[in-house]
Design a protein around this motif. Structure first.
Motif, PDB file in Angstrom:
ATOM      1  N   THR A 225       0.816  -1.213   0.000  1.00  0.00           N
ATOM      2  CA  THR A 225       0.000   0.000   0.000  1.00  0.00           C
ATOM      3  C   THR A 225       0.847   1.258   0.000  1.00  0.00           C
ATOM      4  O   THR A 225       0.429   2.295  -0.512  1.00  0.00           O
ATOM      5  CB  THR A 225      -0.939   0.032   1.211  1.00  0.00           C
ATOM      6  OG1 THR A 225      -0.169   0.078   2.415  1.00  0.00           O
ATOM      7  CG2 THR A 225      -1.848  -1.194   1.231  1.00  0.00           C
ATOM      8  N   VAL A 226       2.058   1.181   0.571  1.00  0.00           N
ATOM      9  CA  VAL A 226       2.858   2.389   0.667  1.00  0.00           C
ATOM     10  C   VAL A 226       3.255   2.895  -0.712  1.00  0.00           C
ATOM     11  O   VAL A 226       3.279   4.111  -0.960  1.00  0.00           O
ATOM     12  CB  VAL A 226       4.099   2.171   1.556  1.00  0.00           C
ATOM     13  CG1 VAL A 226       5.120   1.267   0.889  1.00  0.00           C
ATOM     14  CG2 VAL A 226       4.727   3.495   1.934  1.00  0.00           C
ATOM     15  N   TRP A 228       1.555   2.636  -3.494  1.00  0.00           N
ATOM     16  CA  TRP A 228       0.406   3.267  -4.141  1.00  0.00           C
ATOM     17  C   TRP A 228      -0.008   4.550  -3.438  1.00  0.00           C
ATOM     18  O   TRP A 228      -0.517   5.473  -4.073  1.00  0.00           O
ATOM     19  CB  TRP A 228      -0.757   2.273  -4.219  1.00  0.00           C
ATOM     20  CG  TRP A 228      -0.440   1.173  -5.189  1.00  0.00           C
ATOM     21  CD1 TRP A 228      -0.140  -0.118  -4.908  1.00  0.00           C
ATOM     22  CD2 TRP A 228      -0.321   1.314  -6.620  1.00  0.00           C
ATOM     23  NE1 TRP A 228       0.155  -0.812  -6.060  1.00  0.00           N
ATOM     24  CE2 TRP A 228       0.047   0.037  -7.126  1.00  0.00           C
ATOM     25  CE3 TRP A 228      -0.484   2.366  -7.506  1.00  0.00           C
ATOM     26  CZ2 TRP A 228       0.246  -0.197  -8.481  1.00  0.00           C
ATOM     27  CZ3 TRP A 228      -0.280   2.136  -8.866  1.00  0.00           C
ATOM     28  CH2 TRP A 228       0.075   0.870  -9.333  1.00  0.00           C
ATOM     29  N   ARG A 229       0.221   4.629  -2.137  1.00  0.00           N
ATOM     30  CA  ARG A 229      -0.027   5.905  -1.468  1.00  0.00           C
ATOM     31  C   ARG A 229       0.911   6.981  -2.000  1.00  0.00           C
ATOM     32  O   ARG A 229       0.488   8.106  -2.292  1.00  0.00           O
ATOM     33  CB  ARG A 229       0.156   5.741   0.053  1.00  0.00           C
ATOM     34  CG  ARG A 229      -1.070   5.199   0.767  1.00  0.00           C
ATOM     35  CD  ARG A 229      -0.828   5.068   2.260  1.00  0.00           C
ATOM     36  NE  ARG A 229      -0.128   3.831   2.577  1.00  0.00           N
ATOM     37  CZ  ARG A 229       0.410   3.558   3.765  1.00  0.00           C
ATOM     38  NH1 ARG A 229       0.347   4.459   4.734  1.00  0.00           N
ATOM     39  NH2 ARG A 229       1.000   2.406   3.977  1.00  0.00           N
ATOM     40  N   VAL A 233      -0.713  10.072  -4.506  1.00  0.00           N
ATOM     41  CA  VAL A 233      -0.709  11.457  -4.030  1.00  0.00           C
ATOM     42  C   VAL A 233       0.156  12.333  -4.938  1.00  0.00           C
ATOM     43  O   VAL A 233      -0.172  13.504  -5.192  1.00  0.00           O
ATOM     44  CB  VAL A 233      -0.232  11.567  -2.561  1.00  0.00           C
ATOM     45  CG1 VAL A 233      -1.190  10.852  -1.632  1.00  0.00           C
ATOM     46  CG2 VAL A 233       1.181  11.069  -2.378  1.00  0.00           C
ATOM     47  N   ARG A 290       7.380  12.166   5.691  1.00  0.00           N
ATOM     48  CA  ARG A 290       5.937  12.401   5.716  1.00  0.00           C
ATOM     49  C   ARG A 290       5.617  13.841   6.115  1.00  0.00           C
ATOM     50  O   ARG A 290       4.650  14.420   5.615  1.00  0.00           O
ATOM     51  CB  ARG A 290       5.247  11.418   6.651  1.00  0.00           C
ATOM     52  CG  ARG A 290       5.615  11.538   8.123  1.00  0.00           C
ATOM     53  CD  ARG A 290       4.763  10.604   8.958  1.00  0.00           C
ATOM     54  NE  ARG A 290       5.035  10.769  10.386  1.00  0.00           N
ATOM     55  CZ  ARG A 290       4.284  10.242  11.329  1.00  0.00           C
ATOM     56  NH1 ARG A 290       3.226   9.522  10.997  1.00  0.00           N
ATOM     57  NH2 ARG A 290       4.575  10.436  12.596  1.00  0.00           N
ATOM     58  N   SER A 294       3.805  16.326   3.396  1.00  0.00           N
ATOM     59  CA  SER A 294       2.525  16.947   3.747  1.00  0.00           C
ATOM     60  C   SER A 294       2.635  18.468   3.742  1.00  0.00           C
ATOM     61  O   SER A 294       1.686  19.167   3.363  1.00  0.00           O
ATOM     62  CB  SER A 294       2.051  16.441   5.113  1.00  0.00           C
ATOM     63  OG  SER A 294       2.990  16.751   6.127  1.00  0.00           O
ATOM     64  N   CYS A 394      -4.472  14.423  -0.022  1.00  0.00           N
ATOM     65  CA  CYS A 394      -3.059  14.053  -0.163  1.00  0.00           C
ATOM     66  C   CYS A 394      -2.263  14.414   1.088  1.00  0.00           C
ATOM     67  O   CYS A 394      -1.361  13.663   1.499  1.00  0.00           O
ATOM     68  CB  CYS A 394      -2.450  14.744  -1.383  1.00  0.00           C
ATOM     69  SG  CYS A 394      -3.040  14.099  -2.963  1.00  0.00           S
ATOM     70  N   VAL A 397      -3.012  11.686   3.543  1.00  0.00           N
ATOM     71  CA  VAL A 397      -2.386  10.417   3.164  1.00  0.00           C
ATOM     72  C   VAL A 397      -0.884  10.458   3.429  1.00  0.00           C
ATOM     73  O   VAL A 397      -0.298   9.470   3.906  1.00  0.00           O
ATOM     74  CB  VAL A 397      -2.674  10.091   1.688  1.00  0.00           C
ATOM     75  CG1 VAL A 397      -1.880   8.870   1.234  1.00  0.00           C
ATOM     76  CG2 VAL A 397      -4.162   9.853   1.472  1.00  0.00           C
ATOM     77  N   THR A 400       0.209   9.498   6.815  1.00  0.00           N
ATOM     78  CA  THR A 400       0.092   8.093   7.220  1.00  0.00           C
ATOM     79  C   THR A 400       1.350   7.293   6.938  1.00  0.00           C
ATOM     80  O   THR A 400       1.468   6.143   7.379  1.00  0.00           O
ATOM     81  CB  THR A 400      -1.090   7.406   6.505  1.00  0.00           C
ATOM     82  OG1 THR A 400      -0.798   7.278   5.093  1.00  0.00           O
ATOM     83  CG2 THR A 400      -2.386   8.183   6.692  1.00  0.00           C
ATOM     84  N   LEU A 401       2.303   7.856   6.191  1.00  0.00           N
ATOM     85  CA  LEU A 401       3.533   7.135   5.890  1.00  0.00           C
ATOM     86  C   LEU A 401       4.324   6.929   7.179  1.00  0.00           C
ATOM     87  O   LEU A 401       4.546   7.868   7.939  1.00  0.00           O
ATOM     88  CB  LEU A 401       4.373   7.901   4.872  1.00  0.00           C
ATOM     89  CG  LEU A 401       3.724   8.131   3.496  1.00  0.00           C
ATOM     90  CD1 LEU A 401       4.606   9.024   2.641  1.00  0.00           C
ATOM     91  CD2 LEU A 401       3.462   6.799   2.805  1.00  0.00           C
ATOM     92  N   THR A 421       0.889  -1.822   5.435  1.00  0.00           N
ATOM     93  CA  THR A 421      -0.368  -1.256   5.894  1.00  0.00           C
ATOM     94  C   THR A 421      -0.240  -0.784   7.329  1.00  0.00           C
ATOM     95  O   THR A 421       0.657  -1.199   8.057  1.00  0.00           O
ATOM     96  CB  THR A 421      -1.486  -2.297   5.798  1.00  0.00           C
ATOM     97  OG1 THR A 421      -1.090  -3.481   6.495  1.00  0.00           O
ATOM     98  CG2 THR A 421      -1.758  -2.648   4.345  1.00  0.00           C
TER      99      THR A 421
END
Length: 421
Positions: A225-226, A228-229, A233, A290, A294, A394, A397, A400-401, A421
């Motif tokens: 998932t990381v 694709w995150r 974004v 992260r 952000s 974004c 998201v 969340t990393l 995840t």
């Protein structure tokens, strides 16, 4: 200790950054130079501006189709071989564009050939070598190398205009192809060498400052998932950046701003891009990725938000252009840096190729979608409202990393599948 490690990396790794900078100047000719050919080609053949600007779309399609395969090839045979083979072919292709016309299909065909070979002149080849060598100072190394995109934004328009005025549009294309070849090829041949520019197997045991080439395989990365995150974004930020840079001049003139003022306002994106690139690279080396990601996405939120209901205020437009320019500078660094940290270096070329493909989808589709919404509604408000909302997502998201995975334990063994995840 960290400062000493960075200094050691730069003592032996500066040639890779230098080649990245010089090669990037050549690779962005299409983005910043093609606009100067609009008038002479329209006068010569009656082609529309949409037809003349189609190479931008062709470039995005070629990236989508071939970037992943090229990244895998770079992993296997090394970036030096790809660079020294691809650059001469790309230069011949750009020179051949000057032989096209009067058929528009010849124009499309010549650019298609160029866009395929130009992938070797683009970020995949350089980034592999840079991330293999640099660890402590990886963010700053990439940002300095790719700050050439801002330099090129200032260099190519006047240089291309001068070449056309002196040599004609056909001669200008041939001069650009010859010029890139004469500068990039010798510099790459002399400076772009060493274990990190060779096949992955040669780089594994290289006595470089960077860690061993451990990490995820392409399949493992695509199932995480990381990845694709990170990819999605940055696809959104690419759409926001390209939509703003392309449509901002028209948005301003629609509200009564003179074309000269509109061009001057859009031009501030270039210096802001350089500042954003260098500052982001430096921050990535000292802060959590992260937080950095952000923060730059939040700048884009404000920039796009300022363009909702735009009323022609010049100060408002300049602030929006600066904020978007800062984000444009950061997004390229973030893509490569985040993939290298969260997926490792084992199959970096192939994984980065997929990430660049996702990025290119946003970069190519954003302006098209914004233009379609304008054609349907008569304004850009809905387009920038959607982009602003997506950018807010974004920011969330990016937060969340988590921590960077430690791949050092399986540097020489088959890595275990990673849960992200």
């Amino acid at each position: 200790m960290k400062t000493q490690g960075a200094a050691a990396e730069w003592r032996t790794g500066w040639p890779y950054v230098a080649v990245t900078h010089i090669g990037t100047l050549g690779s962005i000719f299409l983005t910043f130079g093609i606009g100067q050919f609009m008038t002479p080609l329209s006068q010569a053949f009656g082609w529309s501006r949409a037809e003349i600007s189609a190479p931008m779309f062709i470039s995005s399609v070629c990236t989508i189709l071939f970037a992943t395969a090229l990244g895998g090839l770079v992993d296997r045979v090394g970036p030096r071989r790809i660079l020294l083979t691809g650059v001469p072919l790309a230069c011949l292709a750009i020179a051949s564009v000057g032989l096209t016309g009067p058929s528009i299909w010849g124009w499309y065909a010549a650019w298609s050939v160029y866009c395929v070979f130009a992938l070797a002149l683009g970020p995949i080849t350089y980034t592999v070598a840079v991330v293999r060598h640099f660890n402590v100072s990886r963010g700053l190394a990439m940002s300095i190398g790719y700050s050439a995109s801002g330099v090129g934004g200032a260099m190519w328009p006047p240089l291309t205009f001068w070449l056309i005025s002196e040599l004609g549009w056909r001669g200008a294309f041939m001069a650009v192809g010859a010029g890139i070849a004469l500068v990039v090829i010798p510099v790459a041949f002399l400076l772009f060498r060493g274990p990190v520019t060779g096949p992955r197997e040669a780089a594994v045991d290289a006595p470089a400052a960077a860690p061993p080439l451990a990490g995820l395989t392409l399949r493992e990365a695509l199932s995480s998932t990381v990845f694709w995150r990170v990819g999605l974004v940055l696809m959104v930020t690419a759409a926001a950046a390209s939509s703003t840079s392309i449509h901002l001049p028209s948005m301003l003139t629609d509200k009564g701003v003179s074309p000269l003022q509109a061009a001057a306002t859009a031009a501030v994106i270039g210096p802001a891009l350089i500042i954003g690139r260098i500052s982001c690279g430096w921050l990535l080396d000292v802060l959590s990725a992260r937080i950095v990601a952000s923060g730059y996405f939040a700048l884009a939120v404000v920039g796009c938000g300022l363009l909702i209901g735009y009323d022609g205020d010049q100060t408002r437009a300049v602030i929006a252009a600066v904020l978007i320019g800062l984000t444009m500078g950061a997004e390229g660094d973030l893509l490569a840096f985040l993939i290298s940290r969260y997926c490792g270096l084992r199959s970096f070329g192939a994984i980065y190729g997929v990430g660049l493909t996702v990025f290119s989808i946003g970069y190519g589709m954003g302006p098209t979608a914004s233009g379609a919404l304008f054609d349907h509604l008569g304004n850009y408000d809905l387009g920038f409202t959607l982009l602003t909302g997506l950018l807010v997502v974004c920011v969330g998201v990016a937060l969340t990393l988590g921590k960077y995975p430690d791949f050092s334990a399986n540097a020489t063994a088959e890595p275990e599948p990673q849960r992200t995840t």
